[in-house]
Enzyme design. Structure first.
Site, PDB file in Angstrom:
ATOM      1  N   ASN A 154       0.796  -1.354   0.068  1.00  0.00           N
ATOM      2  CA  ASN A 154      -0.024  -0.079   0.059  1.00  0.00           C
ATOM      3  C   ASN A 154       0.681   1.292  -0.031  1.00  0.00           C
ATOM      4  O   ASN A 154       0.313   2.440  -0.338  1.00  0.00           O
ATOM      5  CB  ASN A 154      -0.885  -0.070   1.228  1.00  0.00           C
ATOM      6  CG  ASN A 154      -1.647   1.264   1.337  1.00  0.00           C
ATOM      7  OD1 ASN A 154      -2.535   1.486   0.710  1.00  0.00           O
ATOM      8  ND2 ASN A 154      -1.319   2.068   2.345  1.00  0.00           N
ATOM      9  N   SER A 178      -3.327   0.303  -6.229  1.00  0.00           N
ATOM     10  CA  SER A 178      -3.075   1.029  -7.489  1.00  0.00           C
ATOM     11  C   SER A 178      -3.902   2.209  -7.516  1.00  0.00           C
ATOM     12  O   SER A 178      -4.132   2.910  -6.486  1.00  0.00           O
ATOM     13  CB  SER A 178      -3.315  -0.009  -8.747  1.00  0.00           C
ATOM     14  OG  SER A 178      -2.738   0.748  -9.964  1.00  0.00           O
ATOM     15  N   TYR A 223       3.199   9.701 -12.102  1.00  0.00           N
ATOM     16  CA  TYR A 223       2.535   8.994 -11.039  1.00  0.00           C
ATOM     17  C   TYR A 223       1.897   7.910 -12.127  1.00  0.00           C
ATOM     18  O   TYR A 223       1.914   6.777 -11.476  1.00  0.00           O
ATOM     19  CB  TYR A 223       1.488   9.939 -10.342  1.00  0.00           C
ATOM     20  CG  TYR A 223       0.547   9.210  -9.572  1.00  0.00           C
ATOM     21  CD1 TYR A 223       1.171   8.572  -8.402  1.00  0.00           C
ATOM     22  CD2 TYR A 223      -0.738   8.919  -9.769  1.00  0.00           C
ATOM     23  CE1 TYR A 223       0.301   8.022  -7.643  1.00  0.00           C
ATOM     24  CE2 TYR A 223      -1.878   8.463  -9.056  1.00  0.00           C
ATOM     25  CZ  TYR A 223      -1.364   7.835  -7.840  1.00  0.00           C
ATOM     26  OH  TYR A 223      -2.208   7.010  -7.200  1.00  0.00           O
ATOM     27  N   LYS A 234       2.300   3.795 -11.947  1.00  0.00           N
ATOM     28  CA  LYS A 234       1.150   2.939 -11.444  1.00  0.00           C
ATOM     29  C   LYS A 234       0.798   1.923 -12.603  1.00  0.00           C
ATOM     30  O   LYS A 234       0.690   0.677 -12.621  1.00  0.00           O
ATOM     31  CB  LYS A 234      -0.229   3.761 -11.122  1.00  0.00           C
ATOM     32  CG  LYS A 234       0.076   4.376  -9.850  1.00  0.00           C
ATOM     33  CD  LYS A 234       0.286   3.348  -8.753  1.00  0.00           C
ATOM     34  CE  LYS A 234       0.164   4.185  -7.343  1.00  0.00           C
ATOM     35  NZ  LYS A 234       0.191   3.188  -6.127  1.00  0.00           N
ATOM     36  N   ILE A 258     -10.448   9.478  -2.603  1.00  0.00           N
ATOM     37  CA  ILE A 258     -11.126   9.027  -1.306  1.00  0.00           C
ATOM     38  C   ILE A 258     -10.739  10.139  -0.392  1.00  0.00           C
ATOM     39  O   ILE A 258      -9.665  10.803  -0.419  1.00  0.00           O
ATOM     40  CB  ILE A 258     -10.252   7.635  -0.815  1.00  0.00           C
ATOM     41  CG1 ILE A 258     -10.653   6.584  -1.935  1.00  0.00           C
ATOM     42  CG2 ILE A 258     -10.774   7.286   0.397  1.00  0.00           C
ATOM     43  CD1 ILE A 258      -9.656   5.444  -1.595  1.00  0.00           C
ATOM     44  N   THR A 315      -8.701  10.940   2.085  1.00  0.00           N
ATOM     45  CA  THR A 315      -7.852  10.677   3.017  1.00  0.00           C
ATOM     46  C   THR A 315      -6.787  11.846   2.967  1.00  0.00           C
ATOM     47  O   THR A 315      -7.028  13.004   2.064  1.00  0.00           O
ATOM     48  CB  THR A 315      -7.227   9.530   2.589  1.00  0.00           C
ATOM     49  OG1 THR A 315      -6.459   9.704   1.253  1.00  0.00           O
ATOM     50  CG2 THR A 315      -7.831   8.300   2.535  1.00  0.00           C
TER      51      THR A 315
END
Length: 281
Positions: free
Chosen positions: A84, A135, A149, A153, A182, A184
């Protein structure tokens, strides 16, 4: 359901923290690794010996290998490896420093490769297990300013695609998790390149303006619920066969579907050109 043992990188925050906490709450054991494991001290107090921790920079391959070895030695069987750790970088390809490029490849692509290679002998030896890779929907789509980025990925997914049939005979399943946005702290950890004036009025400049206006809170109004995302990730470990890819979030589903159908349309449009390059019948 019998308890399981998970090994998690990047467990200190975001998805990694949510999955770690969810697993401990349901009675599982977790080997949680992070650069700063002290932020997991509250979980250690709550869950005691069911939480095993180690400080780890996943880009240090020697340390990564020894941490995996130690975790299996201390805990015995580990059912799931959850890769992760990672972060994003923003900037036009020309704006990105050499250091930023190297970091994205090392953290988001090379580290998961080395983690899987380190774990495979143990997973084979115990007769199977799961490897789950965080991912992103950005492994199927791309956006201006996210070149490295996306490259990291897309790269790690290409690696895993090839390894899936290699390890299937040993009972090892691999799943790629492709979340959308998300709520976060992902935006706050974004590495942002120094801007070049030439890109100020381009799509990269427009995205940069959005980032700057967000004050580092890029995901504050994102649709993705970290707790529900964690539950969905944990659920994949019990699905047989292991799902190859799991999109999480309505935004991820819509974006990935549009990208895939668009590429299929482009492929079909070039069918006659593709066939024209064969030797004559």
């Amino acid at each position: 359901m019998a308890s399981e043992t998970w090994f998690i990188t990047g467990a200190s925050a975001g998805i990694g923290r949510a999955v770690t906490e969810r697993l401990l709450e349901r009675g599982d054991r977790v080997a949680a690794t992070a650069r700063r494991v002290e932020v997991l001290s509250d979980l250690a107090e709550r869950f005691g010996e069911r939480l095993w921790t180690a400080s780890l920079d996943v880009t240090d391959t020697k340390a990564l290998n020894s941490t995996v070895e130690r975790a299996f030695a201390d805990l015995g069987r580990i059912d799931v490896i959850f890769s992760n750790a990672g972060r994003g970088a923003f900037g036009a390809a020309e704006e990105l420093s050499e250091e930023a490029i190297d970091e994205q490849i090392a953290l988001n692509m090379s580290a998961p490769i080395h983690l899987l290679r380190a774990a495979l002998p143990y997973l084979r030896g115990q007769g199977g297990g799961r490897f789950i890779q965080t991912s992103t929907m950005g492994a199927q789509i791309s956006s201006p300013g996210g070149s490295m980025y996306h490259a990291s990925k897309w790269g790690v997914e290409g690696f895993l695609e090839s390894v899936i049939p290699e390890v299937a005979p040993f009972g090892v399943g691999i799943t790629m998790i492709e979340p959308g946005n998300i709520r976060t702290g992902f935006g706050a950890a974004l590495a942002i390149a120094r801007p070049l004036e030439a890109y100020a009025h381009t799509p990269v400049g427009q995205v940069r303006q959005l980032i700057e206006n967000s004050g580092g809170n890029l995901t504050g109004s994102a649709p993705g619920d970290p707790a529900r995302v964690a539950d969905a990730i944990i659920d994949t470990a019990s699905r047989t066969p292991a799902p190859r890819r799991v999109a999480l979030g309505s935004d991820a589903y819509a974006a990935v579907r549009q990208a895939l159908t668009g590429r299929l349309d482009e492929l079909d449009a070039g069918k006659s050109v593709a066939e024209s390059t064969d030797f004559p019948a």
